[in-house]
Design a protein around this motif. Structure first.
Motif, PDB file in Angstrom:
ATOM      1  N   ILE A 150       0.858  -1.190   0.000  1.00 16.70           N
ATOM      2  CA  ILE A 150       0.000   0.000   0.000  1.00 16.70           C
ATOM      3  C   ILE A 150       0.892   1.238   0.000  1.00 16.70           C
ATOM      4  O   ILE A 150       1.394   1.664   1.037  1.00 16.70           O
ATOM      5  CB  ILE A 150      -0.950   0.019   1.213  1.00 16.70           C
ATOM      6  CG1 ILE A 150      -1.745  -1.293   1.286  1.00 16.70           C
ATOM      7  CG2 ILE A 150      -1.876   1.222   1.137  1.00 16.70           C
ATOM      8  CD1 ILE A 150      -2.609  -1.426   2.523  1.00 16.70           C
ATOM      9  N   GLY A 151       1.080   1.793  -1.188  1.00 15.76           N
ATOM     10  CA  GLY A 151       1.898   2.984  -1.339  1.00 15.76           C
ATOM     11  C   GLY A 151       1.024   4.214  -1.546  1.00 15.76           C
ATOM     12  O   GLY A 151      -0.148   4.243  -1.168  1.00 15.76           O
ATOM     13  N   GLY A 152       1.593   5.227  -2.171  1.00 21.21           N
ATOM     14  CA  GLY A 152       0.885   6.483  -2.397  1.00 21.21           C
ATOM     15  C   GLY A 152       1.197   7.485  -1.298  1.00 21.21           C
ATOM     16  O   GLY A 152       1.708   7.134  -0.238  1.00 21.21           O
ATOM     17  N   ARG A 153       0.897   8.746  -1.562  1.00 22.93           N
ATOM     18  CA  ARG A 153       1.270   9.828  -0.648  1.00 22.93           C
ATOM     19  C   ARG A 153       0.276  10.080   0.482  1.00 22.93           C
ATOM     20  O   ARG A 153       0.620  10.693   1.479  1.00 22.93           O
ATOM     21  CB  ARG A 153       1.502  11.106  -1.441  1.00 22.93           C
ATOM     22  CG  ARG A 153       2.705  10.986  -2.383  1.00 22.93           C
ATOM     23  CD  ARG A 153       2.862  12.205  -3.261  1.00 22.93           C
ATOM     24  NE  ARG A 153       3.311  13.352  -2.526  1.00 22.93           N
ATOM     25  CZ  ARG A 153       4.585  13.734  -2.394  1.00 22.93           C
ATOM     26  NH1 ARG A 153       5.537  13.021  -2.948  1.00 22.93           N
ATOM     27  NH2 ARG A 153       4.885  14.816  -1.726  1.00 22.93           N
ATOM     28  N   LEU A 165      -4.999   7.684   4.528  1.00 28.74           N
ATOM     29  CA  LEU A 165      -5.861   6.752   3.803  1.00 28.74           C
ATOM     30  C   LEU A 165      -5.203   5.377   3.742  1.00 28.74           C
ATOM     31  O   LEU A 165      -5.889   4.353   3.851  1.00 28.74           O
ATOM     32  CB  LEU A 165      -6.165   7.279   2.391  1.00 28.74           C
ATOM     33  CG  LEU A 165      -7.052   6.401   1.506  1.00 28.74           C
ATOM     34  CD1 LEU A 165      -8.416   6.151   2.156  1.00 28.74           C
ATOM     35  CD2 LEU A 165      -7.213   7.056   0.124  1.00 28.74           C
ATOM     36  N   ALA A 166      -3.891   5.329   3.602  1.00 29.08           N
ATOM     37  CA  ALA A 166      -3.178   4.042   3.567  1.00 29.08           C
ATOM     38  C   ALA A 166      -3.376   3.281   4.869  1.00 29.08           C
ATOM     39  O   ALA A 166      -3.624   2.066   4.866  1.00 29.08           O
ATOM     40  CB  ALA A 166      -1.690   4.265   3.297  1.00 29.08           C
ATOM     41  N   THR A 167      -3.278   3.973   5.992  1.00 28.59           N
ATOM     42  CA  THR A 167      -3.462   3.336   7.297  1.00 28.59           C
ATOM     43  C   THR A 167      -4.887   2.817   7.450  1.00 28.59           C
ATOM     44  O   THR A 167      -5.116   1.690   7.906  1.00 28.59           O
ATOM     45  CB  THR A 167      -3.132   4.329   8.430  1.00 28.59           C
ATOM     46  OG1 THR A 167      -1.765   4.726   8.294  1.00 28.59           O
ATOM     47  CG2 THR A 167      -3.355   3.724   9.796  1.00 28.59           C
ATOM     48  N   ARG A 181      -1.120 -10.545   3.621  1.00 27.87           N
ATOM     49  CA  ARG A 181      -0.416  -9.570   4.463  1.00 27.87           C
ATOM     50  C   ARG A 181      -0.456  -8.222   3.742  1.00 27.87           C
ATOM     51  O   ARG A 181      -0.164  -8.144   2.543  1.00 27.87           O
ATOM     52  CB  ARG A 181       1.036 -10.020   4.677  1.00 27.87           C
ATOM     53  CG  ARG A 181       1.768  -9.174   5.689  1.00 27.87           C
ATOM     54  CD  ARG A 181       3.040  -9.860   6.171  1.00 27.87           C
ATOM     55  NE  ARG A 181       3.992 -10.120   5.122  1.00 27.87           N
ATOM     56  CZ  ARG A 181       5.012  -9.320   4.802  1.00 27.87           C
ATOM     57  NH1 ARG A 181       5.213  -8.207   5.474  1.00 27.87           N
ATOM     58  NH2 ARG A 181       5.835  -9.645   3.833  1.00 27.87           N
ATOM     59  N   PHE A 182      -0.819  -7.171   4.455  1.00 24.74           N
ATOM     60  CA  PHE A 182      -0.927  -5.830   3.881  1.00 24.74           C
ATOM     61  C   PHE A 182       0.184  -4.962   4.462  1.00 24.74           C
ATOM     62  O   PHE A 182       0.226  -4.717   5.667  1.00 24.74           O
ATOM     63  CB  PHE A 182      -2.310  -5.244   4.170  1.00 24.74           C
ATOM     64  CG  PHE A 182      -3.391  -5.994   3.451  1.00 24.74           C
ATOM     65  CD1 PHE A 182      -3.808  -5.588   2.200  1.00 24.74           C
ATOM     66  CD2 PHE A 182      -3.946  -7.146   4.003  1.00 24.74           C
ATOM     67  CE1 PHE A 182      -4.778  -6.303   1.508  1.00 24.74           C
ATOM     68  CE2 PHE A 182      -4.915  -7.868   3.324  1.00 24.74           C
ATOM     69  CZ  PHE A 182      -5.326  -7.447   2.072  1.00 24.74           C
ATOM     70  N   VAL A 183       1.085  -4.510   3.597  1.00 25.53           N
ATOM     71  CA  VAL A 183       2.256  -3.735   4.009  1.00 25.53           C
ATOM     72  C   VAL A 183       2.002  -2.272   3.697  1.00 25.53           C
ATOM     73  O   VAL A 183       1.913  -1.884   2.523  1.00 25.53           O
ATOM     74  CB  VAL A 183       3.533  -4.229   3.280  1.00 25.53           C
ATOM     75  CG1 VAL A 183       4.737  -3.390   3.677  1.00 25.53           C
ATOM     76  CG2 VAL A 183       3.762  -5.708   3.558  1.00 25.53           C
ATOM     77  N   SER A 238     -16.171  -0.310   0.521  1.00 25.71           N
ATOM     78  CA  SER A 238     -16.506   0.306   1.815  1.00 25.71           C
ATOM     79  C   SER A 238     -15.661   1.536   2.084  1.00 25.71           C
ATOM     80  O   SER A 238     -16.113   2.468   2.754  1.00 25.71           O
ATOM     81  CB  SER A 238     -16.364  -0.711   2.953  1.00 25.71           C
ATOM     82  OG  SER A 238     -15.015  -0.923   3.300  1.00 25.71           O
ATOM     83  N   LEU A 239     -14.429   1.557   1.583  1.00 32.72           N
ATOM     84  CA  LEU A 239     -13.612   2.768   1.717  1.00 32.72           C
ATOM     85  C   LEU A 239     -14.266   3.948   1.012  1.00 32.72           C
ATOM     86  O   LEU A 239     -14.251   5.071   1.502  1.00 32.72           O
ATOM     87  CB  LEU A 239     -12.210   2.541   1.140  1.00 32.72           C
ATOM     88  CG  LEU A 239     -11.252   1.676   1.931  1.00 32.72           C
ATOM     89  CD1 LEU A 239      -9.976   1.454   1.118  1.00 32.72           C
ATOM     90  CD2 LEU A 239     -10.919   2.312   3.269  1.00 32.72           C
TER      91      LEU A 239
END
Length: 187
Positions: A103-106, A110-112, A126-128, A182-183
């Protein structure tokens, strides 16, 4: 360069403007199979906006995200002007990472949030979301990357084939799409 890709025979560009939350898949079709489908399904279920490019089977033209210029792509530009937040769906494959989503991006907030929702929905993967644990080329943090251009920015999900393709665990694919939708509805 991106505008040339869009003119290639058989390339399909889709843009649907709905809510200010959007899903993006610029490497769909033969290049990163299943990414456009995940983005489309999540956008439909979450009543979110969508921009997707699907390459035909005879084309595998990878334009790095940071070189995807919306100035030569009116539909992409309209999408980026319309949305406040975006989730960009990408595909990758690395030995030993069949069940790892990056999960990248600035937009790290939202990533968390996405990592939390996705971990609960798809415990088999697994979500990194720690940028330092993601290879530099897959972080999606370049300012020119379309995922970072909307007002609120966004996240770049690098999905392994196990979540992109329906021939993998269908329940995991369905759970991923539902969690992504859902996001969109929670924002």
């Amino acid at each position: 360069m991106f505008d040339e890709l869009l003119r290639y025979p058989g390339v399909v560009e889709e843009c649907e403007l709905r809510s200010p939350f959007g899903f993006l898949a610029i490497h769909g079709g033969s290049l990163e199979r299943g990414t456009a489908e995940v983005a489309t399904e999540a956008a439909e279920r979450g009543d979110a906006s969508l921009y997707a490019v699907r390459q035909p089977d005879d084309l595998h033209w990878h334009i790095p995200s940071a070189l995807v210029d919306p100035s030569g792509a009116p539909a992409l530009n309209a999408f980026l002007q319309h949305v406040d937040l975006v989730v960009s769906i990408h595909g990758y494959g690395r030995k030993g990472h069949a069940n790892v989503v990056l999960i990248g991006g600035r937009n790290r907030q939202l990533a968390t949030r996405a990592a939390s929702v996705l971990r609960a929905a798809v415990p088999s993967h697994r979500f990194v979301d720690d940028l330092h644990a993601i290879p530099r080329t897959l972080r999606g943090v370049h300012v020119d990357n379309p995922v970072n251009r909307p007002r609120g920015g966004g996240i770049q999900l690098e999905l392994p084939p196990t979540l992109r393709n329906r021939d993998g665990a269908t329940s995991d694919h369905e759970a991923l799409v539902a969690a992504l939708a859902s996001l969109a509805t929670a924002t």
